[in-house]
Design a protein around this motif. Sequence first.
Motif, short mmCIF file in Angstrom:
data_model
loop_
_atom_site.label_atom_id
_atom_site.label_comp_id
_atom_site.label_asym_id
_atom_site.label_seq_id
_atom_site.Cartn_x
_atom_site.Cartn_y
_atom_site.Cartn_z
N SER A 51 0.66 -1.42 -0.04
CA SER A 51 0.27 0.02 -0.32
C SER A 51 0.69 1.46 -0.51
O SER A 51 1.88 0.96 0.04
CB SER A 51 -0.92 -0.27 1.09
N VAL A 52 0.51 2.34 0.08
CA VAL A 52 1.08 3.72 -0.03
C VAL A 52 1.96 4.14 1.19
O VAL A 52 3.04 4.39 0.67
CB VAL A 52 0.16 4.30 -0.42
N ALA A 93 5.90 3.07 -0.07
CA ALA A 93 5.88 4.21 -1.40
C ALA A 93 7.41 3.76 -1.21
O ALA A 93 8.12 3.15 -1.99
CB ALA A 93 4.99 5.07 -1.58
N VAL A 126 -1.57 7.71 -6.29
CA VAL A 126 -2.55 6.91 -5.32
C VAL A 126 -3.92 7.09 -5.46
O VAL A 126 -4.61 7.89 -6.27
CB VAL A 126 -1.92 7.86 -4.02
N ARG A 152 -4.77 1.47 0.02
CA ARG A 152 -4.70 1.70 -1.27
C ARG A 152 -3.38 1.67 -2.30
O ARG A 152 -2.34 2.22 -1.27
CB ARG A 152 -4.54 3.63 -1.02
N ILE A 173 -0.52 2.10 -5.32
CA ILE A 173 0.40 3.40 -6.32
C ILE A 173 0.81 2.73 -7.31
O ILE A 173 0.69 1.38 -7.63
CB ILE A 173 1.56 3.51 -5.43
#
Lengths: 176, 176
Positions: B73-74, B77, B164, B152, B154
């Motif tokens: 998930s973000v 990142a 995103v 969420r 990316i």
Amino acid sequence: MKVLPLSKVYQLLEPGPVVLMTTAHKGRANVMTMSWHMMVEFEPPLVACVVSSANHSFAALRASRECVIAVPSVGLAAKVVRVGNSSGRDIDKFEAFGLTPMPAQSVAAPLVAECFANLECKVADTRLVNRYNLFILEVLRAWTDPAQKKPRTIHHHGYGTFVVDGSTIRLKSKMR
Amino acid sequence: MKVLPLSKVYQLLEPGPVVLMTTAHKGRANVMTMSWHMMVEFEPPLVACVVSSANHSFAALRASRECVIAVPSVGLAAKVVRVGNSSGRDIDKFEAFGLTPMPAQSVAAPLVAECFANLECKVADTRLVNRYNLFILEVLRAWTDPAQKKPRTIHHHGYGTFVVDGSTIRLKSKMR
């Protein structure tokens, strides 16, 4: 429509947007909805995609060896779903859903005027078509619509659920 | 980690998230960052991906014929980019970037504990490897982390720019 350098095509498809694919076969154009695609090479841009043999577009793509991949923004989401819910066997989807076919330059398949990007493609490799319905396409020419600023694409999570592009983050990446 | 039915795997990958791929070769695990992947079949889930022969993971994937695709998930990142900026030739990326390898069940490649989904894969087809570095994988087992609610993902737009996941929309689609 403005020409996009071929070296930038991957920036459109790598993020995984839902796209439209148009074909032309026996004097008739068609359009389908597609999410199973990926980049294979930067330049010349190669794209892999899966087009089910159950789709009306499959025969057209295999026979004509040409197509256009058109990238819609979220404003077209309802039309994109209607395109996916119907078959070119039964109707002219451009007319039925108010999408405008525009002549392409290198292929017979039309651009979709409402989409913010259009990629004219030829089929480059069919070795995995019989087994997986997987085509390798080469992008010959790419167009973007300068009037559509910062278009937000949609990403399919199954059964009509789509996630829309949200915020953008920038990180120091050595990756192209 | 909780088992995810194989019929739902496409809902994770079809939207085009940046993923991690782990391999294990000669007793050593490695992890790379990847965005060139797509679904090829619903069930058993088949996934196509491109792993550049310049990547350290390429030899491991080809020799071991196994890998794990892990979906971050973000929140991960920055780590995902660091993984992409470095090579397993030089460092142990799990240790260097604080990612936790966890034993998988069907493959020697590790799961990534911090990722919200992990897919254990075997190589199913190598016909397009020599020409395009394109592997066809079969997902043998899929896991999700129930503690990560509504993760969420990316999506890479090139040179460290990521979009995103934003809002979700639901439309009446006949498409699976």
